[in-house]
Design an enzyme around this catalytic site. Sequence first.
Site, PDB file in Angstrom:
ATOM      1  N   THR A  63      46.581   6.616  39.949  1.00  0.00           N
ATOM      2  CA  THR A  63      47.084   7.375  38.904  1.00  0.00           C
ATOM      3  C   THR A  63      48.343   8.123  39.464  1.00  0.00           C
ATOM      4  OG1 THR A  63      45.738   8.934  40.221  1.00  0.00           O
ATOM      5  CG2 THR A  63      44.663   8.066  38.516  1.00  0.00           C
ATOM      6  N   HIS A  80      48.000   5.704  31.232  1.00  0.00           N
ATOM      7  CA  HIS A  80      48.922   6.918  31.816  1.00  0.00           C
ATOM      8  C   HIS A  80      48.618   8.368  31.130  1.00  0.00           C
ATOM      9  CE1 HIS A  80      52.706   8.194  34.009  1.00  0.00           C
ATOM     10  NE2 HIS A  80      51.831   9.025  34.190  1.00  0.00           N
ATOM     11  N   GLY A 120      49.291  15.568  48.969  1.00  0.00           N
ATOM     12  CA  GLY A 120      49.518  16.600  48.374  1.00  0.00           C
ATOM     13  C   GLY A 120      48.624  17.362  47.684  1.00  0.00           C
ATOM     14  N   ILE A 125      47.421  16.969  44.686  1.00  0.00           N
ATOM     15  CA  ILE A 125      46.327  15.807  43.980  1.00  0.00           C
ATOM     16  C   ILE A 125      45.540  15.109  44.777  1.00  0.00           C
ATOM     17  CG2 ILE A 125      46.101  14.118  42.016  1.00  0.00           C
ATOM     18  CD1 ILE A 125      48.793  14.970  40.881  1.00  0.00           C
ATOM     19  N   GLU A 160      55.414   0.388  31.462  1.00  0.00           N
ATOM     20  CA  GLU A 160      54.810   1.223  30.668  1.00  0.00           C
ATOM     21  C   GLU A 160      55.323   1.199  29.141  1.00  0.00           C
ATOM     22  OE1 GLU A 160      53.556   4.967  32.138  1.00  0.00           O
ATOM     23  OE2 GLU A 160      52.443   4.015  33.969  1.00  0.00           O
ATOM     24  N   ARG A 200      51.947   6.380  40.305  1.00  0.00           N
ATOM     25  CA  ARG A 200      53.089   5.798  39.642  1.00  0.00           C
ATOM     26  C   ARG A 200      52.868   4.127  40.082  1.00  0.00           C
ATOM     27  NH1 ARG A 200      53.778   9.628  37.211  1.00  0.00           N
ATOM     28  NH2 ARG A 200      55.609  10.558  36.753  1.00  0.00           N
TER      29      ARG A 200
END
Length: 324
Positions: A234, A284, A158, A160, A265, A236
């Site tokens: 980076t 995160h 995608g 990113i 988290e 999930r």
Amino acid sequence: MLKKVVITQPLPVDRLKSLSGQCTMQVLDGSQPLAEALSRDELSACHGVICLLTDAIDPPLLEAMPNLQFVSSVSVGVDHIDVEALTRRSIPVGNTPGVLVDTTADAAFALLLAAARRVAEGDRYIRDGQWHPETRWSPDFFLGKDVSGGTLGIIGLGAIGQAVARRAAGFNMKVIGWTPSGREVPGVDSVSLEELLLRSDFVSVHLALAPQTHNLLDAAKIATMKPGAVLVNTARGGIVDESALAAALDSGHLYAAGLDVFEREPIEASNPLLQHPRVVVVPHIGSATTLTRAKMVDIAVNNAASALLGQPMPHCVNPEVYAA
Ligand code: DGY
């Protein structure tokens, strides 16, 4: 009567201006889950929610919100939201794509470089007072792994993933990629996931978390990664089996990892990944720059403002609700 919108954590007041006059806003302090922070009556009276990725928008909560008309998340990922349940109720869900692409790609590359070149380990070494005259410099001191000229495997092509590929080109890396949709991207050789894991010196994950991607990189897949590879995540935490990753690092099969995201988290102090010297961790912060976070808030507020006016949200993950 004005509609009621709950904002699950304080957002900069000046960025909420476009909502004033359009709704009443109840801003929470984020210290409790939404279902506990509000009474049953308050939840029931709520027409809209502006939330963060830390807010679980799940069936029990939705059941307590019969008047809900929209959810707008200050995030691109929506794995914290039961989108299917909302779609069944024809409730639009907004997110914030686009604006965090370069910032997150920068973070992925920072982790890749830091993990390969032992940046965090070197920083700790100096701060811990271990850099003595006798260890000042030697040909085999603090050796790392070359990034330039290596093969980077991008999982998820995608926006990113593509931005990471552009950065890799500047490092003269060979870029190969796999994405579930089979999308072809210029400058990236599309390969199967199996081939990607086998060939990549560096693997960077850029997929959304969904039932199909949960534990995608499990023990079996990690075992097929190229010996000495570096894994960067980076996206999930749930996409990578953390115990399997820790075991692969401990055995020396993998060289290092750079992680911004974790299954839970905040990461628990007992997580074995934290014991490994060549695991670089950050909390995160992939999209955490002042400008990008301001843009994310603006998009989320804009999505909410559109929903309040009865218009389609400009960034909606379930646009089919408008056809219904
Ligand atoms: C998102 O928006 O989903 C990102 O994880 C934030 O960095």
